[in-house]
Each structure stands twice: as structure tokens, then as C-alpha cells.
Write a protein that holds these residues in place. Structure first.
Motif, short mmCIF file in Angstrom:
data_model
loop_
_atom_site.label_atom_id
_atom_site.label_comp_id
_atom_site.label_asym_id
_atom_site.label_seq_id
_atom_site.Cartn_x
_atom_site.Cartn_y
_atom_site.Cartn_z
N TRP A 15 0.84 -1.18 0.00
CA TRP A 15 0.00 0.00 0.00
C TRP A 15 0.88 1.24 0.00
CZ3 TRP A 15 -0.12 3.78 3.83
CH2 TRP A 15 -1.14 4.73 3.73
N ASP A 16 0.45 2.27 -0.73
CA ASP A 16 1.11 3.57 -0.62
C ASP A 16 0.08 4.68 -0.79
OD1 ASP A 16 0.80 4.30 -3.36
OD2 ASP A 16 2.71 3.42 -3.88
N THR A 17 0.50 5.90 -0.58
CA THR A 17 -0.43 7.03 -0.60
C THR A 17 -0.54 7.68 -1.97
OG1 THR A 17 1.31 8.53 0.12
CG2 THR A 17 -0.09 7.56 1.84
N GLY A 18 0.19 7.17 -2.95
CA GLY A 18 0.11 7.75 -4.29
C GLY A 18 -1.27 7.53 -4.90
N PRO A 19 -1.82 8.54 -5.57
CA PRO A 19 -3.18 8.44 -6.09
C PRO A 19 -3.31 7.70 -7.42
CG PRO A 19 -2.30 10.61 -6.56
CD PRO A 19 -1.26 9.89 -5.75
N LEU A 20 -2.23 7.58 -8.17
CA LEU A 20 -2.31 6.99 -9.51
C LEU A 20 -2.09 5.48 -9.47
CD1 LEU A 20 -0.27 9.66 -11.48
CD2 LEU A 20 -2.76 9.49 -11.25
N LEU A 21 -2.95 4.75 -10.19
CA LEU A 21 -2.76 3.30 -10.31
C LEU A 21 -1.60 3.05 -11.26
CD1 LEU A 21 -6.44 2.04 -10.51
CD2 LEU A 21 -4.93 2.10 -8.54
N PRO A 22 -0.77 2.05 -10.96
CA PRO A 22 0.43 1.81 -11.77
C PRO A 22 0.11 1.11 -13.08
CG PRO A 22 0.27 0.17 -10.06
CD PRO A 22 -0.86 1.14 -9.83
N ARG A 23 0.98 1.32 -14.04
CA ARG A 23 0.95 0.60 -15.31
C ARG A 23 2.36 0.09 -15.57
NH1 ARG A 23 -1.16 5.63 -17.79
NH2 ARG A 23 0.86 5.56 -18.78
N PRO A 24 2.49 -1.15 -16.02
CA PRO A 24 3.84 -1.66 -16.30
C PRO A 24 4.48 -0.89 -17.46
CG PRO A 24 2.19 -3.40 -16.55
CD PRO A 24 1.47 -2.14 -16.25
N ASN A 25 5.76 -0.67 -17.33
CA ASN A 25 6.54 -0.07 -18.41
C ASN A 25 7.13 -1.22 -19.20
OD1 ASN A 25 8.31 1.27 -20.05
ND2 ASN A 25 9.30 2.42 -18.42
N PRO A 26 6.66 -1.46 -20.44
CA PRO A 26 7.12 -2.64 -21.18
C PRO A 26 8.60 -2.61 -21.53
CG PRO A 26 5.75 -1.24 -22.57
CD PRO A 26 5.71 -0.66 -21.19
N ARG A 27 9.19 -1.42 -21.62
CA ARG A 27 10.60 -1.32 -21.98
C ARG A 27 11.30 -0.22 -21.19
NH1 ARG A 27 11.08 -2.94 -28.20
NH2 ARG A 27 9.38 -4.43 -28.17
N PRO A 28 11.62 -0.49 -19.92
CA PRO A 28 12.31 0.55 -19.14
C PRO A 28 13.70 0.81 -19.70
CG PRO A 28 12.15 -1.47 -17.88
CD PRO A 28 11.39 -1.69 -19.15
N GLU A 29 14.10 2.05 -19.65
CA GLU A 29 15.45 2.42 -20.11
C GLU A 29 16.48 1.77 -19.18
OE1 GLU A 29 16.33 4.19 -22.80
OE2 GLU A 29 14.22 4.19 -23.36
N PRO A 30 17.58 1.27 -19.72
CA PRO A 30 18.60 0.60 -18.88
C PRO A 30 19.14 1.47 -17.76
CG PRO A 30 19.04 0.22 -21.20
CD PRO A 30 17.91 1.21 -21.14
N GLU A 31 19.26 2.78 -17.97
CA GLU A 31 19.83 3.68 -16.96
C GLU A 31 18.76 4.38 -16.12
OE1 GLU A 31 23.09 3.69 -16.42
OE2 GLU A 31 23.25 2.23 -18.03
N ALA A 32 17.48 4.05 -16.31
CA ALA A 32 16.41 4.73 -15.57
C ALA A 32 16.45 4.37 -14.09
CB ALA A 32 15.05 4.34 -16.16
N ASP A 33 16.05 5.33 -13.25
CA ASP A 33 16.02 5.11 -11.80
C ASP A 33 14.75 4.40 -11.36
OD1 ASP A 33 18.46 6.35 -11.42
OD2 ASP A 33 17.56 8.32 -11.16
N PHE A 34 13.78 4.25 -12.23
CA PHE A 34 12.51 3.61 -11.89
C PHE A 34 11.94 2.94 -13.14
CE2 PHE A 34 11.81 7.96 -13.11
CZ PHE A 34 10.81 7.86 -14.06
N GLY A 35 10.86 2.19 -12.95
CA GLY A 35 10.16 1.62 -14.10
C GLY A 35 10.34 0.13 -14.29
N ARG A 36 11.03 -0.54 -13.38
CA ARG A 36 11.25 -1.98 -13.54
C ARG A 36 10.40 -2.84 -12.62
NH1 ARG A 36 15.95 0.55 -13.55
NH2 ARG A 36 17.20 0.49 -15.42
#
Length: 75
Positions: A15-36
Motif C-alpha cells: 500500500w502507498d499514498t500515491g493516487p495513480l494506479l500503476p501501469r507496467p513499463n514494457p521497456r524501461p530504459e537501462p539507466e532509468a532510476d525507476f520503471g522496472r
């Protein structure tokens, strides 16, 4: 994080307080700090989803693992 064993399946939820429901990122950037995170959940879990918790109270993301589901391999 909560883990519960019931009906021959392991169910985890976060559980978290963020209001947006998540969606998978089909191709996260290799150097990204989030999205995996959801990409890993989608790869490993037998089922998963999310739902809002009331007005402005956040969301829950859950997953289920079945003991006899076999090994899932991404191609």
C-alpha cells in the motif's frame, strides 16, 4: 508489505499514498532510476493487479504466486 498464504496461493500486497494506479513499463530504459518493478512482478507473478483505496487514501498493488504453476520464462 503484507504476505498471506491462503487457498493454496501466496498473495502479497503493498500500500502507498500515491493516487495513480500503476501501469507496467514494457521497456524501461537501462539507466532509468525507476520503471522496472511492475515488469518484474508481471514476469514472476501468476496474477497481479491494483486498486484505489478510497478518496485520496492511495492504492494497493497485489500479486499472487501459485506453488504448482511452473517456471515462467520471458522470450
Amino acid at each position: 508489505m503484507r504476505l498471506k498464504w491462503a487457498d493454496k496461493r501466496l498473495r502479497g500486497s503493498v500500500w502507498d499514498t500515491g493516487p495513480l494506479l500503476p501501469r507496467p513499463n514494457p521497456r524501461p530504459e537501462p539507466e532509468a532510476d525507476f520503471g522496472r518493478g511492475l515488469a518484474l512482478v508481471d514476469l514472476c507473478a501468476d496474477d497481479w493487479g491494483s486498486f484505489a483505496v478510497g478518496m485520496a487514501h492511495g492504492k494497493v498493488v497485489w500479486f499472487e504466486l501459485l506453488p504448482d504453476a511452473g517456471v515462467r520464462v520471458a522470450v
